[in-house]
Design a protein around this motif. Structure first.
Motif, mmCIF file in Angstrom:
data_model
loop_
_atom_site.group_PDB
_atom_site.id
_atom_site.type_symbol
_atom_site.label_atom_id
_atom_site.label_comp_id
_atom_site.label_asym_id
_atom_site.label_seq_id
_atom_site.Cartn_x
_atom_site.Cartn_y
_atom_site.Cartn_z
ATOM 1 N N ALA A 111 0.817 -1.216 0.000
ATOM 2 C CA ALA A 111 0.000 0.000 0.000
ATOM 3 C C ALA A 111 0.852 1.267 0.000
ATOM 4 O O ALA A 111 0.340 2.365 -0.249
ATOM 5 N N GLN A 112 2.158 1.127 0.243
ATOM 6 C CA GLN A 112 3.058 2.278 0.175
ATOM 7 C C GLN A 112 3.459 2.600 -1.266
ATOM 8 O O GLN A 112 4.112 3.610 -1.523
ATOM 9 N N CYS A 113 3.077 1.732 -2.188
ATOM 10 C CA CYS A 113 3.443 1.907 -3.600
ATOM 11 C C CYS A 113 2.409 2.767 -4.323
ATOM 12 O O CYS A 113 1.242 2.856 -3.930
ATOM 13 N N ASP A 114 2.851 3.385 -5.386
ATOM 14 C CA ASP A 114 1.922 4.116 -6.256
ATOM 15 C C ASP A 114 1.181 3.166 -7.180
ATOM 16 O O ASP A 114 0.005 3.386 -7.508
ATOM 17 N N LEU A 115 1.879 2.114 -7.595
ATOM 18 C CA LEU A 115 1.276 1.129 -8.495
ATOM 19 C C LEU A 115 1.893 -0.237 -8.214
ATOM 20 O O LEU A 115 3.100 -0.342 -7.943
ATOM 21 N N VAL A 116 1.051 -1.276 -8.285
ATOM 22 C CA VAL A 116 1.508 -2.642 -8.042
ATOM 23 C C VAL A 116 1.147 -3.518 -9.231
ATOM 24 O O VAL A 116 0.014 -3.476 -9.735
ATOM 25 N N PHE A 117 2.123 -4.287 -9.690
ATOM 26 C CA PHE A 117 1.891 -5.298 -10.705
ATOM 27 C C PHE A 117 1.633 -6.644 -10.029
ATOM 28 O O PHE A 117 2.348 -7.019 -9.094
#
Length: 343
Positions: A66-72
């Motif tokens: 959830a700290q990421c801007d985008l997750v693959f």
């Protein structure tokens, strides 16, 4: 700098995401997960990435991701549907390279994937990530369903003809071939060198999971019912897809070469080759390009379209990054301008 996470980093698509993102100037991979390789350095699993990543594989954690801007999500089907909703609810953008959100009819999805879909509401929210068709919707999407490899090559070859209304949509044929990496990195007898080398075979003739995805995409651009015969084949090479498509023209006056050139004029990653060309899979190896040639044999009423891609790049990880760029309002080709490797 955007923070990026990858769930399922030890398969071929996860490794390809890492390779391509290593040279992307506007992103940083800050999290990569793998339950089986937890604690190991990425560079220990993939020595080709030494000097580019100092990351260790971790167990998937929503709080970390959830700290990421985008997750693959580079995971088998059935995984993303359980983990994506909480990330979406916490404002993270997601690109799923698996099949969980591609098919809008979840009853049809269950038929082909052998399980009930547990988050149908998020299927409805997902945007199908074929940029050459859905670019505007991808720009504002929070969840993108990255297309499959066969569907990418086949749809890009047939859609211009269907959009123009010049072929009979009820009787389409796609004869497609894939390299062995399309089967994934898991142990499988059919993918062993001694089994796949010096051999060539069809599979999924009675029905393949990518069939409903392809038909859904084709149906979206025509008002007439689509009938498609799709037969995939395994060929003894590592990378690449070659899809040969056949259709019957209902208007033989159209200049097919000009039609395809005009349709893809603004699409950086679709190369409509000169008339008489024969695209080769090796010309797209390692690159995010789809190369297309169109023929009307003997000037008759049949049209033949040849479409080639690298199944791990434009057919998976490269296209996922193309979608990421659009979602993050970056230049669509950023980090993806590498050319195909020859030989």
């Amino acid at each position: 700098m955007y923070k990026i996470g990858i769930v399922g980093g030890t398969g071929y698509t996860g490794a390809e995401l890492l390779r391509l993102l290593a040279n992307h100037p506007q992103v940083e991979v800050v999290a990569i997960t793998s339950r089986s390789e937890e604690g190991k350095l990425v560079s220990d699993i993939y020595p080709s990435l030494r000097g580019h990543y100092n990351l260790r594989f971790t167990t998937p954690s929503v709080d970390e991701l959830a700290q990421c801007d985008l997750v693959f999500f580079a995971t088998p089907h059935g995984v993303a549907m359980d983990q994506v909703p909480e990330l979406i609810d916490r404002g993270v953008k997601v690109v799923d390279l698996g099949a969980d959100f591609r098919i809008k009819d979840t009853v049809e999805w269950a038929k082909w994937y052998g399980m009930d879909h547990r988050t149908p509401d998020y299927v409805a929210k997902a945007v199908y990530g074929l940029p050459e068709i859905n670019r505007d919707a991808i720009k504002t999407a929070q969840l993108v369903a990255n297309p499959g490899c066969y569907p990418t090559a086949t749809q890009l070859g047939l859609i211009p003809l269907l959009e123009a209304g010049i072929i009979d949509p009820a009787h389409l044929i796609a004869d497609a071939k894939s390299g062995v990496s399309g089967a994934g990195r898991g142990a499988n007898v059919g993918s062993l060198l001694c089994e796949a080398s010096e051999s060539f075979r069809a599979y999924g003739v009675a029905g393949h999971r990518h069939l409903p995805e392809i038909k859904q995409g084709l149906q979206a651009v025509t008002d007439s019912p689509v009938g498609l015969t799709f037969v995939p084949h395994l060929v003894p090479m590592i990378r690449g897809i070659h899809s040969t498509m056949y259709a019957t023209l209902i208007d033989t006056t159209v200049d097919l070469q000009s039609l395809f050139e005009a349709r893809y004029k603004g699409d950086f990653f679709v190369d409509v080759m000169p008339a008489g060309s024969l695209p080769e899979t090796r010309s797209t190896k390692g690159a995010n390009f789809c190369r297309i040639a169109v023929y009307r044999p003997q000037g008759g009423d049949k049209v033949v379209v040849l479409s080639v891609i690298d199944n791990l790049v434009k057919g998976a990880s490269g296209q996922a990054i193309q979608n990421m760029n659009i979602m993050l309002d970056l230049p669509e080709n950023m980090g993806l301008t590498a050319l195909g490797m020859m030989p």
